[in-house]
Design an enzyme around this catalytic site. Structure first.
Site, short mmCIF file in Angstrom:
data_model
loop_
_atom_site.label_atom_id
_atom_site.label_comp_id
_atom_site.label_asym_id
_atom_site.label_seq_id
_atom_site.Cartn_x
_atom_site.Cartn_y
_atom_site.Cartn_z
N CYS A 137 7.72 -8.13 3.65
CA CYS A 137 7.48 -9.47 3.08
C CYS A 137 7.60 -9.50 1.56
O CYS A 137 8.09 -10.47 0.99
CB CYS A 137 6.09 -9.96 3.49
SG CYS A 137 4.81 -8.75 3.19
N GLN A 164 -0.44 -9.15 -4.03
CA GLN A 164 -0.18 -9.43 -2.62
C GLN A 164 -1.38 -10.02 -1.88
O GLN A 164 -2.50 -9.51 -1.98
CB GLN A 164 0.30 -8.15 -1.92
CG GLN A 164 1.65 -7.73 -2.46
CD GLN A 164 2.24 -6.50 -1.80
OE1 GLN A 164 2.75 -5.63 -2.49
NE2 GLN A 164 2.20 -6.41 -0.47
N ARG A 269 -3.08 -5.35 -3.99
CA ARG A 269 -3.66 -6.38 -3.12
C ARG A 269 -4.66 -7.20 -3.94
O ARG A 269 -5.49 -6.63 -4.66
CB ARG A 269 -4.40 -5.71 -1.96
CG ARG A 269 -4.96 -6.68 -0.95
CD ARG A 269 -3.92 -7.23 0.00
NE ARG A 269 -3.34 -6.18 0.81
CZ ARG A 269 -2.14 -6.27 1.39
NH1 ARG A 269 -1.40 -7.35 1.24
NH2 ARG A 269 -1.67 -5.26 2.11
N HIS A 276 2.54 -14.10 -1.48
CA HIS A 276 2.67 -12.94 -2.37
C HIS A 276 3.26 -13.42 -3.70
O HIS A 276 4.24 -14.18 -3.72
CB HIS A 276 3.63 -11.91 -1.77
CG HIS A 276 3.02 -11.08 -0.67
ND1 HIS A 276 1.73 -11.21 -0.24
CD2 HIS A 276 3.56 -10.07 0.07
CE1 HIS A 276 1.49 -10.33 0.73
NE2 HIS A 276 2.60 -9.63 0.94
N1 HSE Z 1 3.20 -4.77 3.91
C1 HSE Z 1 2.98 -6.11 3.53
C2 HSE Z 1 1.64 -6.27 2.88
C3 HSE Z 1 3.04 -7.00 4.74
O1 HSE Z 1 0.81 -5.37 3.05
O2 HSE Z 1 1.39 -7.25 2.20
C4 HSE Z 1 4.32 -7.76 4.87
O3 HSE Z 1 5.42 -6.93 5.25
#
Ligand code: HSE
Length: 372
Positions: A137, A164, A269, A276
């Site tokens: 994503c 993210q 994150r 995102h």
């Molecule tokens: N790996 C991505 C995330 C999820 O952790 O945000 C979308 O592929």
């Protein structure tokens, strides 16, 4: 045109539900015979499609799967591992459209992001390739936003710093963020409306709660409310996470570059819900006037919303809250860095469940249908 029998696995999960919602709103189900697959509830009622009730079929039943022209799975890599190779070995020659990462880097698959790589997808289908896989994503939303620069081959290297959303980690993580927010908000509840309460005491009470074992952290393992987590997924090597590794690996596979574009950065994150965001620093191959850069970005495809680099437009349009739930890819803060005329910065935001996951899958199905 042949009417295809299309099986859907994992249609109730987070990506699966967004896929269903998009297919319903685009009336995609009218052109196919949909079969809903379940790993645990075969025989029970499935979703109602165009007024018709459906019955769930067993997602592990080879006879049922072998009878499908297309399988679209949002079930995750474990299902792909269990089923895909076995079906292919057994001679199944249908289209496998997958949201999971398991088959992404195989030579036998093509990655799906058709507004950016329709030519690669067409070439793959013409050569008989039948494993069509959605990309990561973060990579998909970054490429959708900067497609104009990648297509014009003006990027020497790119360094994304990501912000993210929790939905990228999974549905349970979204709930956990909200639970943490509630607990943390309530931790200082009595003081928030008390004019005599000092910020120091509010901060202490909230910070104590964030560090307390009573904070719900079953899924993240750490506080995500009022915090950021600068590591996503496992380590690959040399201190690089798998999420960071995917940036160069998948971007270059999507674009089919002969001379790979160098891309690396830090994936983080944050406590946003489903879009995102990324700050992308780029070195261009030459000094290109800003107007030309903006025109390349905005003319790449119809979903780019080039946000003018003003405070007001940025804060109104270039945020996860503004973009979430829409197909719009917001690109803003586009400016030359004072480091030198070839250095460009941009901030991009895209819904990770739409362009980052479900949308390329439903569009792949349309592409296949239109080739029948
Ligand atoms: N790996 C991505 C995330 C999820 O952790 O945000 C979308 O592929």
């Amino acid at each position: 045109m042949k009417r295809l029998r299309v099986g859907f696995a994992g249609y109730r999960g987070m990506v699966g539900s967004v896929l269903m919602e998009r297919m319903r709103s685009e009336n995609d189900f009218s052109g196919i015979d949909a079969v809903f697959l379940s790993t645990s509830k075969a025989g029970q009622p499935g979703p109602v499609i165009n007024g018709q009730t459906t019955v769930l079929e067993d997602a592990y039943n080879r006879d049922i799967l072998n009878n499908l022209d297309v399988i679209i799975t949002c079930q995750g890599s474990n299902y792909t591992k269990k089923i895909h190779a076995d079906l292919r070995t057994g001679g199944w020659n249908g289209y496998w459209i997958d949201a999971a990462s398991e088959l992404r880097m195989k030579d036998s698959s093509v990655l799906l992001l058709d507004p950016v790589n329709r030519e690669q997808i067409n070439a793959a289908l013409s050569s008989g390739m039948k494993d069509l896989i959605g990309a990561n994503c973060t990579v998909s939303t970054m490429l959708m936003s900067l497609a104009g620069l990648f297509k014009n081959d003006v990027i020497e290297w790119a360094n994304p710093s990501t912000y993210q959303a929790v939905s990228g980690a999974g549905a349970k993580h979204v709930i956990e963020l909200l639970q943490q927010m509630k607990v943390v908000g309530l931790a200082a509840d009595d003081m928030l409306n008390d004019p005599s309460a000092s910020l120091a005491s509010i901060d202490k009470q909230v910070s104590d709660q964030l560090r307390s074992p009573s904070l719900p952290t079953e899924f993240f393992g750490y506080p995500i409310a009022g915090n950021i987590l600068p590591w996503i997924d496992k380590e690959v090597r040399g201190g690089q996470s798998r999420e960071e590794w995917k940036a160069a690996a998948e971007t270059n596979k999507i674009l089919g570059t002969k001379q790979p574009v160098a891309i690396d950065g830090t994936c983080v994150r944050v406590g946003s819900l489903r879009s995102h965001a990324q700050a992308v620093t780029m070195k261009l191959k030459r000094d290109i006037p800003l107007e030309e850069i903006e025109s390349m970005i905005s003319s790449a495809h119809e979903w780019v919303n080039l946000v003018s680099n003003t405070r007001e437009a940025t804060l109104e349009q270039l945020t996860p809250v503004a973009v979430s739930g829409t197909l719009q890819i917001a690109v803003g803060r586009v400016r030359k860095l004072s480091i030198g005329p070839e250095y460009l910065s941009a901030f991009v935001v895209g819904d990770q469940l739409l362009w980052g996951a479900a949308e390329p899958l439903r569009r792949a199905l349309k592409i296949i249908i239109n080739r029948q």
